[in-house]
Design a protein around this motif. Structure first.
Motif, short mmCIF file in Angstrom:
data_model
loop_
_atom_site.label_atom_id
_atom_site.label_comp_id
_atom_site.label_asym_id
_atom_site.label_seq_id
_atom_site.Cartn_x
_atom_site.Cartn_y
_atom_site.Cartn_z
N ILE A 27 97.64 32.18 51.82
CA ILE A 27 98.59 32.34 50.72
C ILE A 27 98.96 33.79 50.48
O ILE A 27 100.14 34.15 50.48
CB ILE A 27 98.02 31.72 49.43
CG1 ILE A 27 97.86 30.20 49.60
CG2 ILE A 27 98.94 32.00 48.23
CD1 ILE A 27 97.30 29.50 48.40
N PHE A 28 97.97 34.69 50.29
CA PHE A 28 98.32 36.08 50.03
C PHE A 28 97.17 37.00 50.43
O PHE A 28 96.08 36.55 50.77
CB PHE A 28 98.67 36.29 48.54
CG PHE A 28 97.50 36.16 47.60
CD1 PHE A 28 96.84 37.29 47.13
CD2 PHE A 28 97.06 34.92 47.18
CE1 PHE A 28 95.77 37.18 46.26
CE2 PHE A 28 96.00 34.79 46.30
CZ PHE A 28 95.34 35.92 45.84
N ASP A 29 97.46 38.30 50.41
CA ASP A 29 96.49 39.34 50.71
C ASP A 29 95.82 39.77 49.40
O ASP A 29 96.46 40.37 48.54
CB ASP A 29 97.20 40.54 51.36
CG ASP A 29 96.22 41.62 51.81
OD1 ASP A 29 95.11 41.69 51.26
OD2 ASP A 29 96.58 42.41 52.70
N PRO A 30 94.51 39.49 49.22
CA PRO A 30 93.85 39.78 47.95
C PRO A 30 93.23 41.17 47.85
O PRO A 30 92.54 41.47 46.88
CB PRO A 30 92.75 38.71 47.90
CG PRO A 30 92.34 38.59 49.34
CD PRO A 30 93.60 38.81 50.16
N ASP A 31 93.47 42.03 48.87
CA ASP A 31 92.75 43.29 48.92
C ASP A 31 93.02 44.18 47.70
O ASP A 31 92.12 44.80 47.16
CB ASP A 31 93.09 44.05 50.20
CG ASP A 31 92.01 45.06 50.57
OD1 ASP A 31 90.85 44.63 50.75
OD2 ASP A 31 92.31 46.26 50.66
N ARG A 32 94.29 44.23 47.25
CA ARG A 32 94.61 45.04 46.08
C ARG A 32 93.87 44.55 44.84
O ARG A 32 93.34 45.33 44.06
CB ARG A 32 96.11 45.01 45.81
CG ARG A 32 96.91 46.02 46.61
CD ARG A 32 98.36 45.99 46.14
NE ARG A 32 99.11 47.09 46.66
CZ ARG A 32 100.37 47.34 46.35
NH1 ARG A 32 101.00 46.53 45.51
NH2 ARG A 32 101.00 48.36 46.88
N LEU A 33 93.86 43.24 44.67
CA LEU A 33 93.17 42.66 43.52
C LEU A 33 91.68 42.96 43.56
O LEU A 33 91.07 43.34 42.55
CB LEU A 33 93.41 41.15 43.50
CG LEU A 33 92.70 40.36 42.39
CD1 LEU A 33 93.16 40.81 41.02
CD2 LEU A 33 92.93 38.86 42.58
N LEU A 34 91.09 42.82 44.74
CA LEU A 34 89.65 43.07 44.88
C LEU A 34 89.32 44.55 44.73
O LEU A 34 88.21 44.90 44.35
CB LEU A 34 89.15 42.53 46.22
CG LEU A 34 89.11 41.01 46.34
CD1 LEU A 34 88.77 40.60 47.77
CD2 LEU A 34 88.07 40.44 45.38
N ASN A 35 90.29 45.42 45.06
CA ASN A 35 90.05 46.86 44.88
C ASN A 35 89.75 47.18 43.41
O ASN A 35 88.97 48.09 43.12
CB ASN A 35 91.26 47.67 45.34
CG ASN A 35 91.28 47.84 46.85
OD1 ASN A 35 90.24 47.74 47.51
ND2 ASN A 35 92.45 48.08 47.41
N ARG A 36 90.38 46.44 42.49
CA ARG A 36 90.12 46.66 41.07
C ARG A 36 88.72 46.22 40.67
O ARG A 36 88.23 46.61 39.61
CB ARG A 36 91.16 45.90 40.24
CG ARG A 36 92.60 46.32 40.51
CD ARG A 36 93.57 45.47 39.72
NE ARG A 36 94.96 45.82 40.03
CZ ARG A 36 96.02 45.19 39.53
NH1 ARG A 36 95.85 44.16 38.70
NH2 ARG A 36 97.24 45.57 39.86
#
Length: 281
Positions: free
Chosen positions: A139-148
């Motif tokens: 569905i999507f790349d969660p890396d930005r969200l997990l960076n938080r």
């Protein structure tokens, strides 16, 4: 594939001088007494794992040698009965081409020659899709969200977080043992009504979401990247998943093990909280 077809494919690519892109690095990993080599594409965070035999080829992809020369040098180095074949090199090249880690790509004729391997991979994917237990929908790349969540991730997967987890789970376990007869009585009194089955069906994906979040946060705790999340259809039930393959790049075996167990650790913690709430209310 037939042997004469393989020979024809090898003629298309044997004189190529492929090289890996500059933003691709090779990491060494020892796992269960065996040495593995991880190809890390820094541009997208993708990892490919190869054994020592494949690394003999990978380590020579510098643009100076043809594939034929690489095969000959590799077999001189091995100097034994278990030598590489042209088909082995073709399989490695097809995998690298599909992962787009070769500099300047491959000539059209070579791409056509590797088409048979790509068709084989498509067949494998179709066979996977035919099993509803194995359908994955990115569905999507969660890396930005997990960076938080990097800071809380490091705290949760530290010694302090481990102590907190142990205290909560141990407390729930002690309460469960001390009040076991009343728990059995409460379970026996339950009936699976339509509303309870529906509640379970709705709650299960939520619990699995926390399960997968645990894997992702564990990867982030030690500096890894997570670039894919989506839905996995488990008996037609949508269940979230994350790609935690970046853990393969961790040299510490304990960290790799924790990433693999993170989902179960999260579920045990949620179960312990549920037991505590049960006895409080």
């Amino acid at each position: 594939m037939k042997s004469h077809d393989n020979a024809s494919l090898w003629k298309h690519v044997s004189e190529l001088r492929p090289r890996l892109r500059k933003d691709v690095e090779i990491l060494v990993q020892d796992y269960r007494g065996e040495r593995w080599y991880l190809l890390h594409d820094k541009s997208c965070g993708r990892y490919l794992r190869f054994n020592a035999s494949a690394y003999i080829v990978l380590g020579r992809l510098n643009g100076d040698l043809t594939l034929q020369e690489i095969l000959e040098q590799a077999n001189v180095e091995r100097n034994g009965p278990d030598q590489l074949s042209a088909d082995d090199v073709l399989q490695i090249l097809a995998q690298l081409h599909n992962a787009e880690v070769l500099r300047d790509g491959l000539p059209l004729s070579a791409q056509d020659a590797l088409g048979r391997y790509q068709l084989h991979q498509r067949f494998h994917r179709k066979r996977t899709l035919s099993n509803p237990l194995a359908i994955r929908i990115p569905i999507f790349d969660p890396d930005r969200l997990l960076n938080r969540l990097t800071r809380p991730s490091r705290w949760l997967f530290s010694s302090t977080g481990a102590v907190l987890w142990l205290v909560v789970v141990a407390s729930a376990l002690l309460l469960l043992v001390a009040n076991f007869p009343s728990v059995v009585e409460a379970i026996d009194a339950k009936t699976l009504s339509a509303s309870e089955v529906l509640a379970f069906w709705l709650l299960y994906p939520v619990i699995k979401a926390f399960h997968e979040l645990g894997h992702g946060m564990a990867v982030k705790a030690w500096g890894g990247e997570v670039h894919e999340t989506g839905i996995n259809l488990l008996v037609f039930m949508p269940v979230p998943y994350v790609d935690a393959s970046a853990a393969w790049g961790f040299r510490d075996k304990r960290r790799r093990a924790i990433v693999g167990a993170a989902g179960i650790l999260v579920e045990l913690f949620l179960a312990a909280v549920g037991i505590l709430v049960f006895f409080m209310v």
